[in-house]
Design a protein around this motif. Structure first.
Motif, PDB file in Angstrom:
ATOM      1  N   PRO A  31       0.832  -1.209   0.000  1.00 23.81           N
ATOM      2  CA  PRO A  31       0.000   0.000   0.000  1.00 23.81           C
ATOM      3  C   PRO A  31       0.867   1.261   0.000  1.00 23.81           C
ATOM      4  O   PRO A  31       1.994   1.247   0.489  1.00 23.81           O
ATOM      5  N   PRO A  32       0.352   2.358  -0.542  1.00 20.23           N
ATOM      6  CA  PRO A  32       1.143   3.579  -0.690  1.00 20.23           C
ATOM      7  C   PRO A  32       1.505   4.259   0.632  1.00 20.23           C
ATOM      8  O   PRO A  32       2.516   4.946   0.714  1.00 20.23           O
ATOM      9  N   ARG A  33       0.707   4.109   1.669  1.00 24.38           N
ATOM     10  CA  ARG A  33       0.972   4.815   2.931  1.00 24.38           C
ATOM     11  C   ARG A  33       1.496   3.880   4.014  1.00 24.38           C
ATOM     12  O   ARG A  33       1.430   4.204   5.190  1.00 24.38           O
ATOM     13  N   GLY A  34       1.976   2.710   3.640  1.00 20.43           N
ATOM     14  CA  GLY A  34       2.540   1.800   4.623  1.00 20.43           C
ATOM     15  C   GLY A  34       1.568   0.731   5.067  1.00 20.43           C
ATOM     16  O   GLY A  34       0.348   0.867   4.967  1.00 20.43           O
ATOM     17  N   ARG A  35       2.133  -0.346   5.605  1.00 20.59           N
ATOM     18  CA  ARG A  35       1.359  -1.505   6.027  1.00 20.59           C
ATOM     19  C   ARG A  35       0.590  -1.227   7.311  1.00 20.59           C
ATOM     20  O   ARG A  35       1.055  -0.517   8.183  1.00 20.59           O
ATOM     21  N   ASP A  36      -0.582  -1.841   7.410  1.00 20.99           N
ATOM     22  CA  ASP A  36      -1.352  -1.810   8.649  1.00 20.99           C
ATOM     23  C   ASP A  36      -0.756  -2.870   9.574  1.00 20.99           C
ATOM     24  O   ASP A  36      -0.469  -3.992   9.141  1.00 20.99           O
ATOM     25  N   ASP A  37      -0.564  -2.545  10.838  1.00 27.95           N
ATOM     26  CA  ASP A  37       0.022  -3.486  11.788  1.00 27.95           C
ATOM     27  C   ASP A  37      -0.788  -4.779  11.908  1.00 27.95           C
ATOM     28  O   ASP A  37      -0.241  -5.841  12.211  1.00 27.95           O
ATOM     29  N   ALA A  38      -2.084  -4.721  11.659  1.00 25.96           N
ATOM     30  CA  ALA A  38      -2.939  -5.909  11.759  1.00 25.96           C
ATOM     31  C   ALA A  38      -2.621  -6.930  10.665  1.00 25.96           C
ATOM     32  O   ALA A  38      -3.020  -8.083  10.771  1.00 25.96           O
ATOM     33  N   ALA A  39      -1.896  -6.518   9.627  1.00 23.29           N
ATOM     34  CA  ALA A  39      -1.578  -7.413   8.516  1.00 23.29           C
ATOM     35  C   ALA A  39      -0.167  -7.991   8.644  1.00 23.29           C
ATOM     36  O   ALA A  39       0.361  -8.537   7.679  1.00 23.29           O
ATOM     37  N   GLU A  40       0.411  -7.929   9.818  1.00 30.00           N
ATOM     38  CA  GLU A  40       1.774  -8.427  10.006  1.00 30.00           C
ATOM     39  C   GLU A  40       1.841  -9.918   9.657  1.00 30.00           C
ATOM     40  O   GLU A  40       1.000 -10.713  10.076  1.00 30.00           O
ATOM     41  N   GLY A  41       2.839 -10.282   8.849  1.00 33.33           N
ATOM     42  CA  GLY A  41       3.020 -11.663   8.440  1.00 33.33           C
ATOM     43  C   GLY A  41       2.172 -12.074   7.240  1.00 33.33           C
ATOM     44  O   GLY A  41       2.234 -13.209   6.802  1.00 33.33           O
ATOM     45  N   MET A  42       1.358 -11.171   6.717  1.00 32.72           N
ATOM     46  CA  MET A  42       0.506 -11.472   5.562  1.00 32.72           C
ATOM     47  C   MET A  42       1.089 -10.832   4.304  1.00 32.72           C
ATOM     48  O   MET A  42       1.884  -9.908   4.381  1.00 32.72           O
ATOM     49  N   THR A  43       0.654 -11.336   3.159  1.00 26.58           N
ATOM     50  CA  THR A  43       1.070 -10.805   1.862  1.00 26.58           C
ATOM     51  C   THR A  43      -0.005  -9.849   1.355  1.00 26.58           C
ATOM     52  O   THR A  43      -1.176 -10.211   1.268  1.00 26.58           O
TER      53      THR A  43
END
Length: 173
Positions: A31-43
């Motif tokens: 994503p353009p504004r960075g990963r959401d912490d809830a998606a850690e370890g996901m693609t």
């Protein structure tokens, strides 16, 4: 029962002459504004939903949170949808020969991303259109270069159609 669409296919709405929609551009992406912490370890992956007006009058289009459902894997588990980075179509007038595109970012376990189902329920001029489904997956490219055009999509569409037909037959038995 209707046949599902394959990612990349256009679907035309009978109730809104000239209006059509497609889910396309399914690919791995950050994503353009960075990963959401809830998606850690996901693609992460991205997909686009384009609404096109080939009719003679304009349509007021809404495609917002709650009108897009993304399911992944053989069990149809819900994907993590990054609403913060998703770009919706909110109250936009699509004039004749014009398009509007929503960009959705979602994530899931890499092992489940070979099968992605996207269900869309468009709101047109304050009325709900029928829900429609698109099936695809990461690694299945629209018009892949290694096979004849549409070969991968045809086999996926055939698999989805056969599965839905079998389910319908089991439900009536």
């Amino acid at each position: 029962m209707y046949e599902p669409n394959v990612v990349g296919d256009w679907h035309e709405y009978d109730e809104h002459a000239g209006l059509r929609v497609r889910v396309h551009g399914l690919e791995p992406a950050e994503p353009p504004r960075g990963r959401d912490d809830a998606a850690e370890g996901m693609t992460y992956f991205r997909l686009r939903v384009t609404v096109e007006n080939r009719g003679e009058r304009s349509f007021g289009i809404h495609l917002e949170d709650g009108q897009i459902d993304v399911r992944i894997g053989p069990d149809g588990e819900s994907a993590f949808v990054d609403w913060r980075n998703t770009q919706f179509i909110e109250g936009f007038d699509v004039y004749p020969l014009r398009r509007a595109t929503a960009v959705l970012y979602a994530a899931g376990p890499e092992s489940s991303l070979g099968q992605i189902d996207v269900q869309i329920q468009l709101r047109v001029d304050e009325e709900w259109a029928d829900r429609r489904l698109w099936s695809g997956g990461l690694g299945l490219h629209e018009g892949s270069a290694g096979a004849p055009a549409g070969a991968g999509r045809d086999s996926l569409a055939r698999q989805v159609s056969n599965f839905l037909r079998d389910q319908a037959e089991e439900g009536t038995a």
